[in-house]
Design a protein around this motif. Structure first.
Motif, short mmCIF file in Angstrom:
data_model
loop_
_atom_site.label_atom_id
_atom_site.label_comp_id
_atom_site.label_asym_id
_atom_site.label_seq_id
_atom_site.Cartn_x
_atom_site.Cartn_y
_atom_site.Cartn_z
N UNK A 123 -5.49 29.31 -21.41
CA UNK A 123 -6.81 28.78 -21.10
C UNK A 123 -7.75 28.92 -22.31
N UNK A 124 -7.79 30.12 -22.86
CA UNK A 124 -8.62 30.38 -24.06
C UNK A 124 -7.88 31.32 -25.00
N UNK A 140 -16.36 15.00 -31.69
CA UNK A 140 -16.80 15.65 -32.92
C UNK A 140 -15.77 16.63 -33.46
N UNK A 141 -15.11 17.35 -32.54
CA UNK A 141 -14.08 18.28 -32.96
C UNK A 141 -12.95 17.56 -33.68
N UNK A 152 -2.85 30.48 -36.03
CA UNK A 152 -3.28 29.35 -36.87
C UNK A 152 -4.19 28.43 -36.06
N UNK A 153 -3.80 28.15 -34.83
CA UNK A 153 -4.63 27.29 -33.97
C UNK A 153 -6.01 27.91 -33.75
N UNK A 186 -6.05 22.13 -23.86
CA UNK A 186 -7.33 21.98 -23.17
C UNK A 186 -8.47 21.58 -24.11
N UNK A 187 -8.26 21.71 -25.39
CA UNK A 187 -9.35 21.51 -26.35
C UNK A 187 -9.69 20.04 -26.57
N UNK A 188 -8.71 19.15 -26.35
CA UNK A 188 -8.96 17.73 -26.57
C UNK A 188 -8.65 17.24 -27.96
#
Length: 309
Positions: A227-228, A202-203, A179-180, A237-239
């Motif tokens: 990490x990814x 913006x995200x 989902x993420x 990590x995405x903010x």
């Protein structure tokens, strides 16, 4: 009437008879649409429509909306319900949403033609018909969530549909990290559509409530700290989550299974549950498992409607 589509025609590239907004680039285009429409409706009473491509049924549905023929739209929706599967659920859902946004009002404006070729049902009943098809799409997505959330068509959905899908309690997803990944890939694509840089500010602005659609408390520590995932940064990590939110989620994950970690906001620690797997019948408003019997009933009612409406 049988609408034939060549087998070698690329899927999804069928040129619409008319777009959902009912616009045309030339005056003669509208005349041709009217001629095609008259040809269809002149034989619809004795020869029910047979369509095996969802894209064709959607194009014809758009035409029915434009010429305001509810009976033809009704047949198209019934056909779409019969053709509904995990591959085409997003295609149909996206088209219905565009129909809502491109026509005046909140829902598709279906009225009798003038002079009426078919007796149109009550307007609210027609709206319910469209809503039932939309609900069936969501139920199909529930059952095949892992597959659907990874489709490229998911990135083309409007915000409301992405939110509706990813926040459903009945979404049968194998891991919340899926989902993420889906909401982040959609967010990046939406930033591109808006010509925005993919910066944290913006995200977060584009995601809004979608940032809390994944149930982070159900993820493993490895998933949350990855990490990814599918080319996007991991949850911590995405903010899109602030530091306090990240710490609270990690604390919940560490305590899970040992102590009572409490509940996270936005249903972040509430397990999703499987739906009953039932679809809404288009005519009676009752629920029934979609299967061979349903398909027979829908086909029978389609023929009955075409002959006696």
């Amino acid at each position: 009437m049988v609408l034939k589509v060549e087998d070698d025609e690329p899927y999804g590239e069928t040129k619409p008879i008319l777009d959902a907004g009912g616009t045309s680039d030339a005056e003669d285009t509208d005349l041709r649409i009217q001629e095609v429409y008259k040809s269809i409706t002149s034989t619809i009473k004795t020869d029910p429509l047979t369509i095996d491509k969802p894209a064709v049924a959607l194009d014809l549905f758009s035409t029915a909306v434009h010429v305001k023929n509810a009976a033809l739209a009704k047949q198209c929706i019934e056909i779409l319900n019969n053709l509904l599967n995990k591959r085409d659920a997003l295609l149909i859902l996206n088209h219905l949403s565009k129909c809502r946004s491109d026509t005046t009002g909140d829902t598709c404006d279906l009225e009798p033609s003038a002079p009426p070729i078919e007796e149109a049902p009550d307007e609210d009943w027609v709206h319910d018909l469209v809503d039932n098809l939309r609900n069936n799409c969501l139920l199909e997505i529930d059952k095949h969530a892992d597959y659907v959330l990874k489709q490229k068509e998911f990135l083309e959905l409007v915000y409301a549909d992405v939110l509706s899908i990813t926040t459903r309690d009945t979404l049968q997803v194998s891991s919340e990290i899926i989902v993420y990944s889906a909401i982040m890939r959609w967010c990046i694509e939406e930033c591109r559509r808006r010509t925005l840089q993919t910066q944290k500010v913006n995200l977060k602005a584009v995601l809004r409530d979608l940032a809390y659609a994944p149930r982070y408390g159900l993820m493993s520590k490895k998933e949350f700290l990855c990490r990814t995932i599918d080319g996007v940064k991991g949850p911590d990590r995405s903010g899109v989550l602030d530091e306090a939110e990240t710490e609270r989620i990690l604390e919940h994950i560490r305590k899970r299974g040992k102590n009572n970690p409490g509940e996270l906001p936005f249903k972040g620690s509430v397990p999703r549950r499987a739906s009953n797997g039932k679809h809404w019948m288009l005519h009676s408003g009752m629920t029934s498992t979609k299967g061979t019997c349903d398909k027979f009933i829908i086909n029978f009612l389609t023929c009955w409607t075409a002959v006696f409406d």
